[in-house]
Design an enzyme around this catalytic site. Structure first.
Site, PDB file in Angstrom:
ATOM      1  N   GLU A 255       6.693  -3.362  17.972  1.00  0.00           N
ATOM      2  CA  GLU A 255       7.093  -2.455  16.888  1.00  0.00           C
ATOM      3  C   GLU A 255       8.168  -3.087  15.992  1.00  0.00           C
ATOM      4  O   GLU A 255       8.106  -2.999  14.767  1.00  0.00           O
ATOM      5  CB  GLU A 255       7.604  -1.134  17.484  1.00  0.00           C
ATOM      6  CG  GLU A 255       8.010  -0.134  16.427  1.00  0.00           C
ATOM      7  CD  GLU A 255       7.809   1.300  16.867  1.00  0.00           C
ATOM      8  OE1 GLU A 255       7.018   1.556  17.789  1.00  0.00           O
ATOM      9  OE2 GLU A 255       8.437   2.175  16.266  1.00  0.00           O
TER      10      GLU A 255
ATOM     11  N   THR B  32      21.246   7.259  20.124  1.00  0.00           N
ATOM     12  CA  THR B  32      22.140   6.577  21.058  1.00  0.00           C
ATOM     13  C   THR B  32      21.494   5.323  21.635  1.00  0.00           C
ATOM     14  O   THR B  32      22.202   4.437  22.109  1.00  0.00           O
ATOM     15  CB  THR B  32      22.519   7.518  22.224  1.00  0.00           C
ATOM     16  OG1 THR B  32      21.334   8.163  22.683  1.00  0.00           O
ATOM     17  CG2 THR B  32      23.526   8.569  21.781  1.00  0.00           C
ATOM     18  N   ASP B  33      20.143   5.233  21.582  1.00  0.00           N
ATOM     19  CA  ASP B  33      19.500   4.100  22.290  1.00  0.00           C
ATOM     20  C   ASP B  33      19.879   2.757  21.677  1.00  0.00           C
ATOM     21  O   ASP B  33      20.243   1.822  22.381  1.00  0.00           O
ATOM     22  CB  ASP B  33      17.971   4.275  22.415  1.00  0.00           C
ATOM     23  CG  ASP B  33      17.210   4.407  21.111  1.00  0.00           C
ATOM     24  OD1 ASP B  33      17.831   4.498  20.028  1.00  0.00           O
ATOM     25  OD2 ASP B  33      15.956   4.414  21.168  1.00  0.00           O
TER      26      ASP B  33
ATOM     27  N   GLY C 209       3.217  11.494  12.984  1.00  0.00           N
ATOM     28  CA  GLY C 209       4.307  11.816  12.068  1.00  0.00           C
ATOM     29  C   GLY C 209       5.080  13.052  12.474  1.00  0.00           C
ATOM     30  O   GLY C 209       5.946  13.518  11.743  1.00  0.00           O
TER      31      GLY C 209
ATOM     32  N   LEU D  61       6.747  12.752  17.714  1.00  0.00           N
ATOM     33  CA  LEU D  61       6.454  12.792  19.148  1.00  0.00           C
ATOM     34  C   LEU D  61       6.040  11.415  19.670  1.00  0.00           C
ATOM     35  O   LEU D  61       5.433  11.293  20.718  1.00  0.00           O
ATOM     36  CB  LEU D  61       5.364  13.836  19.435  1.00  0.00           C
ATOM     37  CG  LEU D  61       5.681  15.249  18.933  1.00  0.00           C
ATOM     38  CD1 LEU D  61       4.535  16.206  19.238  1.00  0.00           C
ATOM     39  CD2 LEU D  61       6.981  15.764  19.552  1.00  0.00           C
TER      40      LEU D  61
ATOM     41  N   ASP E 173      11.489   5.412  23.145  1.00  0.00           N
ATOM     42  CA  ASP E 173      10.151   5.999  23.142  1.00  0.00           C
ATOM     43  C   ASP E 173       9.200   5.249  24.074  1.00  0.00           C
ATOM     44  O   ASP E 173       8.432   5.862  24.827  1.00  0.00           O
ATOM     45  CB  ASP E 173       9.595   6.030  21.714  1.00  0.00           C
ATOM     46  CG  ASP E 173      10.497   6.820  20.774  1.00  0.00           C
ATOM     47  OD1 ASP E 173      11.405   7.514  21.270  1.00  0.00           O
ATOM     48  OD2 ASP E 173      10.302   6.726  19.548  1.00  0.00           O
TER      49      ASP E 173
HETATM   50  C1  GAF Z   1      13.107   7.184  16.979  1.00  0.00           C
HETATM   51  C2  GAF Z   1      13.261   5.772  17.547  1.00  0.00           C
HETATM   52  F1  GAF Z   1      12.036   5.204  17.732  1.00  0.00           F
HETATM   53  C3  GAF Z   1      14.011   5.810  18.872  1.00  0.00           C
HETATM   54  O1  GAF Z   1      14.219   4.500  19.340  1.00  0.00           O
HETATM   55  C4  GAF Z   1      15.341   6.552  18.735  1.00  0.00           C
HETATM   56  O2  GAF Z   1      16.293   5.762  18.073  1.00  0.00           O
HETATM   57  C5  GAF Z   1      15.135   7.894  18.012  1.00  0.00           C
HETATM   58  O3  GAF Z   1      14.410   7.739  16.807  1.00  0.00           O
HETATM   59  C6  GAF Z   1      16.444   8.559  17.709  1.00  0.00           C
HETATM   60  O4  GAF Z   1      17.081   8.932  18.878  1.00  0.00           O
HETATM   61  O5  GAF Z   1      12.302   7.968  17.801  1.00  0.00           O
END
Ligand code: GAF
Length: 384
Positions: free
Chosen positions: A165, A39-40, A127, A130, A177
């Protein structure tokens, strides 16, 4: 706290690689995501929390304009990168993450004149989904800001770690994240509105509710850069464009997805719309003190990620089914998908769930999964 949590191991690693005592030590955690998956980057809501596991960086300034990086998880001589040579694509492998952060900091107008020596230590499995990469970026960002006295807020640091990133390493992630690593508060999940950047701390105390959150490292490894994550992003953008909205976040009713003729795009949009609603539902439950009620929401999220978004993987499906059958209140895959970890909500002290998952893995000839108790922890901080 385990492994690299304190300053000591990173300081010793610094002394070993660079000699002497570092000017400071900074630590950034990995994250689990309670709910709000994929969703981000659709400008929606996420509800992650910081873990007690993370990446520690012991660091000092230099005077030769070089970024020297040594990771205990990638033994060998320190990598030496003249700051002036840092351009996107110039560095590959793990060193691209801290190098990308130095690049992003410089891009914001802070020259980091003399460079820096960074000794990196981690107790986060790589990997496993987390966010070890985000933790590395965030610890580096905090260290460089600390060393050079840069006046950068936490959201600004998250944004430049995210930029490293995406634009330097070339992995098209969302902002969840990095935000979780830098903005989380102990005993809480972080509700992040990815359109406005607004954050709210939502109480999350599994132990207080007589429950536990268990991370199941399925052993299947994933990489966000393998193309499938980017494909999902493109599908979502396409669905939004066809539905005439700037992002899928604008849609609140699953019925809106019915307007898409393409069944794949329809299912992708339906996942995002229903997942955003599940985040809101989870916040309401947590605010009302009903963590147990979140179990059903986790189960619905997994079904949606498996059937509509199609990012689950066999080990995650088996782990979720076995957990639920053995008494977990709910469980779901976590993160970008195609490998990594699942999250299970279980009665406190219950070993039946992990035993059942391990047994199912064994029945299929898969290596036993790893289990970590997830403790909602504080975001990144200076350790010394
Ligand atoms: C990975 C991405 F890095 C996050 O931004 C997010 O999109 C996630 O996948 C899925 O919810 O962790």
């Amino acid at each position: 706290m385990s492994g690299a949590a304190g300053a000591g191991p990173a300081e010793r690693w610094f002394a070993d690689r660079f000699g002497g005592r570092p000017e400071g030590v900074w630590r950034a955690p990995g994250r689990a995501n309670l709910i709000g998956e994929h969703t981000d980057y659709n400008q929606g809501w996420v509800l992650p929390f910081a873990l007690h596991l993370g990446v520690t960086v012991a660091a000092s300034r230099r005077d030769d304009g070089v970024l020297a990086i040594a990771s205990r998880q990638a033994p060998g001589a320190p990598v030496g990168l003249p700051l002036a040579t840092l351009v996107p694509g110039a560095v590959t492998g793990w060193a691209a993450y801290p190098a990308g952060v130095a690049w992003a900091v410089r891009e914001t107008g802070h020259p980091l004149a003399g460079g820096a020596s960074l000794a990196i230590e981690s107790d986060l499995p790589q990997g496993a989904g987390l966010s070890s990469s985000a933790a590395l970026e965030c610890a580096t960002a905090l260290a460089l800001a600390g060393l050079y006295g840069l006046d950068l807020s936490r959201p600004e640091l998250a944004a430049l770690a995210w930029r490293a990133e995406n634009d330097f390493v070339g992995v098209p992630s969302g902002i969840m994240d990095q935000s979780a690593s830098l903005l989380s508060r102990a005993g809480h999940a972080l509700l992040l509105d990815c359109r406005s950047g607004e954050t709210t701390d939502v109480p999350l105390d599994p132990a207080g509710a007589g429950l536990g959150l268990v991370i199941v490292d399925t052993g299947a490894r994933h990489a966000l850069g393998d193309g499938r994550y980017a494909e999902r992003r493109r599908e979502c953008d396409r669905a939004a464009a066809l539905l005439g909205v700037t992002s899928l976040r604008e849609l609140t009713s699953p019925a809106a997805a019915a307007g898409l003729a393409d069944s794949v795009l329809r299912r992708r949009a339906r996942h995002v719309i229903t997942e955003n609603a599940r985040v809101q539902e989870t916040v309401t439950l947590l605010t009302g003190g009903d963590l147990a009620g979140v179990g059903a929401v986790l189960r619905a999220s997994h079904a949606s990620l498996r059937d509509d978004f199609e990012v689950s993987w066999p080990e995650a499906d088996v782990a979720v089914d076995a957990a639920t059958a053995a008494g977990a209140l709910g469980a779901r895959m976590m993160g970008g998908g195609f490998g990594g970890s699942a999250l299970a909500l279980v009665p406190a002290g219950q070993r039946a769930v992990s035993a059942a998952i391990t047994a199912e893995f064994g029945r299929r000839g898969w290596p036993p999964p790893g289990f970590v108790r997830a403790v909602p922890s504080a975001g990144a901080l200076r350790v010394r």
